[in-house]
Design a protein around this motif. Sequence first.
Motif, PDB file in Angstrom:
ATOM      1  N   THR A  16       7.346  -6.521  -4.313  1.00 57.60           N
ATOM      2  CA  THR A  16       8.322  -6.175  -3.278  1.00 57.60           C
ATOM      3  C   THR A  16       8.851  -7.460  -2.649  1.00 57.60           C
ATOM      4  OG1 THR A  16       6.755  -6.108  -1.429  1.00 57.60           O
ATOM      5  CG2 THR A  16       6.932  -4.113  -2.801  1.00 57.60           C
TER       6      THR A  16
ATOM      7  N   CYS B 112       8.097  -8.337   0.259  1.00 57.88           N
ATOM      8  CA  CYS B 112       7.004  -8.867   1.074  1.00 57.88           C
ATOM      9  C   CYS B 112       6.113  -9.692   0.149  1.00 57.88           C
ATOM     10  CB  CYS B 112       6.199  -7.732   1.701  1.00 57.88           C
ATOM     11  SG  CYS B 112       7.109  -6.806   2.949  1.00 57.88           S
TER      12      CYS B 112
ATOM     13  N   LEU C 127       2.512  -2.336   0.152  1.00 54.41           N
ATOM     14  CA  LEU C 127       3.527  -2.074   1.161  1.00 54.41           C
ATOM     15  C   LEU C 127       3.356  -0.682   1.755  1.00 54.41           C
ATOM     16  CD1 LEU C 127       7.185  -3.112   1.101  1.00 54.41           C
ATOM     17  CD2 LEU C 127       6.661  -0.725   1.554  1.00 54.41           C
TER      18      LEU C 127
ATOM     19  N   HIS D  13       0.500  -0.523   4.054  1.00 52.02           N
ATOM     20  CA  HIS D  13       0.846  -1.097   5.361  1.00 52.02           C
ATOM     21  C   HIS D  13       1.672  -0.121   6.197  1.00 52.02           C
ATOM     22  CE1 HIS D  13       2.152  -3.929   8.406  1.00 52.02           C
ATOM     23  NE2 HIS D  13       3.398  -3.606   8.150  1.00 52.02           N
ATOM     24  N   VAL D  14       2.661   0.500   5.580  1.00 54.75           N
ATOM     25  CA  VAL D  14       3.520   1.440   6.307  1.00 54.75           C
ATOM     26  C   VAL D  14       2.708   2.599   6.877  1.00 54.75           C
ATOM     27  CG1 VAL D  14       5.381   3.143   6.011  1.00 54.75           C
ATOM     28  CG2 VAL D  14       5.643   0.827   5.089  1.00 54.75           C
TER      29      VAL D  14
ATOM     30  N   HIS E  30      10.795  -0.588  11.401  1.00 54.77           N
ATOM     31  CA  HIS E  30       9.639  -0.779  10.532  1.00 54.77           C
ATOM     32  C   HIS E  30       9.819  -0.016   9.219  1.00 54.77           C
ATOM     33  CE1 HIS E  30       5.302  -0.103   9.378  1.00 54.77           C
ATOM     34  NE2 HIS E  30       5.234  -1.377   9.711  1.00 54.77           N
TER      35      HIS E  30
ATOM     36  N   HIS F 139      10.942  -1.922   5.561  1.00 54.57           N
ATOM     37  CA  HIS F 139       9.942  -1.840   4.497  1.00 54.57           C
ATOM     38  C   HIS F 139      10.410  -0.944   3.352  1.00 54.57           C
ATOM     39  CE1 HIS F 139       7.022  -4.484   6.088  1.00 54.57           C
ATOM     40  NE2 HIS F 139       6.704  -3.739   7.141  1.00 54.57           N
TER      41      HIS F 139
ATOM     42  N   ASP G 158      12.365  -3.176   1.332  1.00 48.16           N
ATOM     43  CA  ASP G 158      11.488  -4.150   0.688  1.00 48.16           C
ATOM     44  C   ASP G 158      11.078  -3.718  -0.721  1.00 48.16           C
ATOM     45  OD1 ASP G 158      11.357  -6.149   2.638  1.00 48.16           O
ATOM     46  OD2 ASP G 158       9.702  -5.187   3.698  1.00 48.16           O
TER      47      ASP G 158
END
Length: 212
Positions: free
Chosen positions: A37, A39, A47, A50-51, A118, A122, A125
């Motif tokens: 990604t 990130c 990812l 994290h989300v 956010h 993402h 991303d």
Amino acid sequence: MATKMTEADLTPMITAERQDLADLLSSLPQEEWDAPTLCAGWRVRELVAHVTMPFRYSRGRFALELARSAGRFGSMADRCARRDAGAMTAGALLASLRGNVANPWRPPGGGQAGALTHDVIHGLDFTVPLGIGRRVPQDRLLVVLTAITDQRSLRHFGADLGGIELRADDMDWSFGAGQLVTGRAQDLALAICARKLPPDRLNGQAAAKLTS
């Protein structure tokens, strides 16, 4: 001047954005969960871990994980994303996102606009590097662009925007002054958030400063 968004405006945007992301992720081939990604160092599965972390962690667990990283949120987020991505299947991560499309989580100090930002950033991303032609709705993008161009957010992301004017070519939005850089509003949002984009995503003499 943009009209200030209310809770009644933003809540359905957040829910719709998460639903859109869950639908996109459900259509990914299994091997694309291991694709990189925007990130650095994160695949799609890190990812999504994290989300969904705010939905899966209690306040107590969050505080404990932050303490284990000596109060450094970035370090904590990376460690937890890698650990959870290794421990959870893609199906479990997707189920966490889909089951929390209406979750009331808000980032500290960010409010609803921060929660939407956010999810939107993402989402891009992973859709951008995978070549998924997703267009974030303009009403959501305007909220995000307003949020990430306040002075605190600009300091946080640290993108070098000195002497540059960013101007969207798909909606009425611009920011800054100086050499003109144009592109889709969602690509400009990624540039503000210090993501390195493919060179064909932005146009202008200063675009090279904002692309890989």
